[in-house]
Design a protein around this motif. Structure first.
Motif, PDB file in Angstrom:
ATOM      1  N   ASP A  42       0.859  -1.181   0.000  1.00 47.08           N
ATOM      2  CA  ASP A  42       0.000   0.000   0.000  1.00 47.08           C
ATOM      3  C   ASP A  42       0.899   1.236   0.000  1.00 47.08           C
ATOM      4  N   SER A  43       0.308   2.421   0.182  1.00 50.68           N
ATOM      5  CA  SER A  43       1.082   3.657   0.085  1.00 50.68           C
ATOM      6  C   SER A  43       1.574   4.166   1.437  1.00 50.68           C
ATOM      7  N   THR A  44       1.329   3.420   2.504  1.00 53.31           N
ATOM      8  CA  THR A  44       1.784   3.840   3.825  1.00 53.31           C
ATOM      9  C   THR A  44       3.308   3.782   3.894  1.00 53.31           C
ATOM     10  N   GLY A  45       3.920   4.830   4.435  1.00 51.99           N
ATOM     11  CA  GLY A  45       5.380   4.859   4.524  1.00 51.99           C
ATOM     12  C   GLY A  45       6.006   5.430   3.267  1.00 51.99           C
ATOM     13  N   SER A  46       7.336   5.486   3.263  1.00 48.75           N
ATOM     14  CA  SER A  46       8.038   6.071   2.120  1.00 48.75           C
ATOM     15  C   SER A  46       8.015   5.136   0.920  1.00 48.75           C
ATOM     16  N   ARG A  47       8.082   5.721  -0.265  1.00 49.28           N
ATOM     17  CA  ARG A  47       8.080   4.917  -1.474  1.00 49.28           C
ATOM     18  C   ARG A  47       9.328   4.033  -1.527  1.00 49.28           C
ATOM     19  N   ALA A  48      10.471   4.578  -1.130  1.00 49.33           N
ATOM     20  CA  ALA A  48      11.705   3.795  -1.170  1.00 49.33           C
ATOM     21  C   ALA A  48      11.597   2.551  -0.291  1.00 49.33           C
ATOM     22  N   HIS A  49      11.027   2.722   0.905  1.00 46.96           N
ATOM     23  CA  HIS A  49      10.864   1.575   1.801  1.00 46.96           C
ATOM     24  C   HIS A  49       9.919   0.547   1.191  1.00 46.96           C
ATOM     25  N   ASN A  50       8.827   1.015   0.607  1.00 51.94           N
ATOM     26  CA  ASN A  50       7.847   0.092   0.024  1.00 51.94           C
ATOM     27  C   ASN A  50       8.401  -0.631  -1.200  1.00 51.94           C
ATOM     28  N   MET A  51       9.201   0.046  -1.992  1.00 51.49           N
ATOM     29  CA  MET A  51       9.817  -0.619  -3.140  1.00 51.49           C
ATOM     30  C   MET A  51      10.733  -1.741  -2.671  1.00 51.49           C
ATOM     31  N   ASP A  52      11.524  -1.469  -1.640  1.00 53.90           N
ATOM     32  CA  ASP A  52      12.423  -2.498  -1.107  1.00 53.90           C
ATOM     33  C   ASP A  52      11.639  -3.646  -0.486  1.00 53.90           C
ATOM     34  N   LEU A  53      10.601  -3.320   0.282  1.00 60.90           N
ATOM     35  CA  LEU A  53       9.801  -4.359   0.935  1.00 60.90           C
ATOM     36  C   LEU A  53       9.123  -5.248  -0.095  1.00 60.90           C
ATOM     37  N   SER A  54       8.559  -4.648  -1.136  1.00 57.08           N
ATOM     38  CA  SER A  54       7.866  -5.446  -2.148  1.00 57.08           C
ATOM     39  C   SER A  54       8.828  -6.362  -2.899  1.00 57.08           C
ATOM     40  N   GLN A  55      10.044  -5.903  -3.146  1.00 57.64           N
ATOM     41  CA  GLN A  55      11.028  -6.749  -3.810  1.00 57.64           C
ATOM     42  C   GLN A  55      11.430  -7.916  -2.907  1.00 57.64           C
ATOM     43  N   ARG A  56      11.633  -7.644  -1.621  1.00 58.24           N
ATOM     44  CA  ARG A  56      12.020  -8.714  -0.698  1.00 58.24           C
ATOM     45  C   ARG A  56      10.915  -9.753  -0.564  1.00 58.24           C
ATOM     46  N   ARG A  57       9.678  -9.293  -0.604  1.00 51.26           N
ATOM     47  CA  ARG A  57       8.564 -10.242  -0.514  1.00 51.26           C
ATOM     48  C   ARG A  57       8.479 -11.112  -1.768  1.00 51.26           C
ATOM     49  N   ALA A  58       8.621 -10.496  -2.922  1.00 53.34           N
ATOM     50  CA  ALA A  58       8.613 -11.281  -4.161  1.00 53.34           C
ATOM     51  C   ALA A  58       9.753 -12.290  -4.157  1.00 53.34           C
ATOM     52  N   GLN A  59      10.930 -11.859  -3.673  1.00 50.64           N
ATOM     53  CA  GLN A  59      12.083 -12.761  -3.647  1.00 50.64           C
ATOM     54  C   GLN A  59      11.890 -13.888  -2.636  1.00 50.64           C
ATOM     55  N   SER A  60      11.220 -13.609  -1.522  1.00 53.71           N
ATOM     56  CA  SER A  60      10.945 -14.664  -0.541  1.00 53.71           C
ATOM     57  C   SER A  60      10.088 -15.766  -1.145  1.00 53.71           C
ATOM     58  N   VAL A  61       9.081 -15.366  -1.913  1.00 57.57           N
ATOM     59  CA  VAL A  61       8.226 -16.358  -2.586  1.00 57.57           C
ATOM     60  C   VAL A  61       9.052 -17.142  -3.599  1.00 57.57           C
ATOM     61  N   ALA A  62       9.865 -16.443  -4.376  1.00 61.41           N
ATOM     62  CA  ALA A  62      10.700 -17.114  -5.377  1.00 61.41           C
ATOM     63  C   ALA A  62      11.644 -18.102  -4.705  1.00 61.41           C
ATOM     64  N   ASN A  63      12.302 -17.680  -3.627  1.00 58.55           N
ATOM     65  CA  ASN A  63      13.256 -18.564  -2.940  1.00 58.55           C
ATOM     66  C   ASN A  63      12.571 -19.823  -2.423  1.00 58.55           C
ATOM     67  N   TYR A  64      11.350 -19.669  -1.934  1.00 58.23           N
ATOM     68  CA  TYR A  64      10.646 -20.841  -1.431  1.00 58.23           C
ATOM     69  C   TYR A  64      10.320 -21.803  -2.562  1.00 58.23           C
TER      70      TYR A  64
END
Length: 234
Positions: A158-180
Motif C-alpha cells: 500500500d502507500s503507507t510509509g516512504s516509497r523507497a521503503h515500500n519498493m524495497d519491501l515489495s522486492q524482498r517479498r517477491a524474492q521470498s516467494v521465489a526462494n521458497y
C-alpha cells in the motif's frame, strides 16, 4: 466452390480438427477442462483458424481458397493445442487453491494468481507467514506438473510509509516467494521477480480495506518462448 466459401469452410474444418485431434499436452495434469460452454481450447482454435485462413488466402494469391484451407488447418490446430494445455492448468490451479484465499484469474493464455496480504506476510515483513506455506506447496507441485510457463512474481504494497521503503519491501517479498519455490525444486530459469511497491494499486489507499487489497503478491504465468506457436510459412 467459390473462394469465399472455401475460406469459410477452412475455418470450420480447422476448428473441428483442433478440438478433436490428439493433443500433445494430454499427459500433463490430471484435471479435465471445465465442460460448461465453449472451452477456451475451441475458442482459441477457432480464432487461430480464422487468422490462418486469412494469412493463407493473402499469401497464396493464385489460389486464395486453397491457401485459406492450409493456413486454417495448421494455425488453428496449433492455437488449440496450447489453449488446451492452459485449460487443464487453470482447472488444476482452481482445485488446489480452493479455500486458500488465493485468486486464480485468466486472460487468454496467461494465468494470474493473486495472493492477498492477509495470508502472505505480517505487516512490514518479508518472512513468509505460517498459513502461506500450504498454498505455496500446492503451487510448487502445480508448477512442476505444468512446466511450460514462465513464473513472474510481483510484490505490491500500500502507500503507507516512504516509497523507497515500500519498493524495497515489495522486492524482498517477491524474492521470498521465489526462494521458497526454488527450494521446492522449481527450475530457476522459469522464475523472475520484481517489487512494484505502491505503484499498481487495485483499490483505494484511503481506508484499511483498500490498503489490505493493495498489499499482495501476484504470480503471472505466461508461455515460455520455446512453447510459443511458431509463425507458419505457406
Amino acid at each position: 466452390m467459390s473462394q469465399s466459401r472455401l475460406i469459410l469452410a477452412a475455418a470450420v474444418i480447422a476448428l473441428v480438427t483442433g478440438c478433436a485431434s490428439p493433443n500433445p499436452y494430454d499427459n500433463q495434469g490430471q484435471e479435465q477442462a471445465p465442460r460448461q460452454g465453449m472451452s477456451k481450447t475451441a475458442k482459441y482454435g477457432g480464432l487461430g483458424a480464422l487468422a490462418g485462413a486469412a494469412a493463407g488466402a493473402a499469401i497464396d494469391h493464385n489460389n486464395r481458397g486453397k491457401g485459406a484451407l492450409i493456413g486454417a488447418a495448421v494455425v488453428g490446430a496449433a492455437s488449440a493445442g496450447y489453449g488446451y494445455y492452459v485449460d487443464r492448468q487453470e482447472a488444476e490451479l482452481r482445485r488446489s487453491m480452493e479455500g486458500t484465499g488465493v485468486q486464480v484469474e485468466r486472460q487468454g493464455d496467461n494465468i494470474q494468481l493473486i495472493m492477498p496480504g492477509n495470508i502472505t506476510f505480517a505487516t512490514d515483513s518479508s518472512d513468509i507467514a505460517s498459513n502461506f506455506y500450504t498454498p505455496l506447496n500446492n503451487l510448487a507441485n502445480s508448477f512442476k506438473q505444468f512446466n511450460q510457463n514462465s513464473i513472474e512474481i510481483l510484490g505490491h504494497t500500500d502507500s503507507t510509509g516512504s516509497r523507497a521503503h515500500n519498493m524495497d519491501l515489495s522486492q524482498r517479498r517477491a524474492q521470498s516467494v521465489a526462494n521458497y519455490l526454488l527450494a521446492q525444486g522449481i527450475d530457476g530459469s522459469r522464475v523472475s521477480t520484481a517489487g512494484l511497491g505502491p505503484d499498481r494499486p487495485i483499490a483505494s489507499n484511503a481506508d484499511q480495506a483498500g490498503r489490505s487489497q493493495n498489499r499482495r503478491v501476484e504470480i503471472n504465468l505466461k508461455p515460455l518462448p520455446q512453447v510459443q506457436q511458431p509463425t507458419q510459412q505457406y
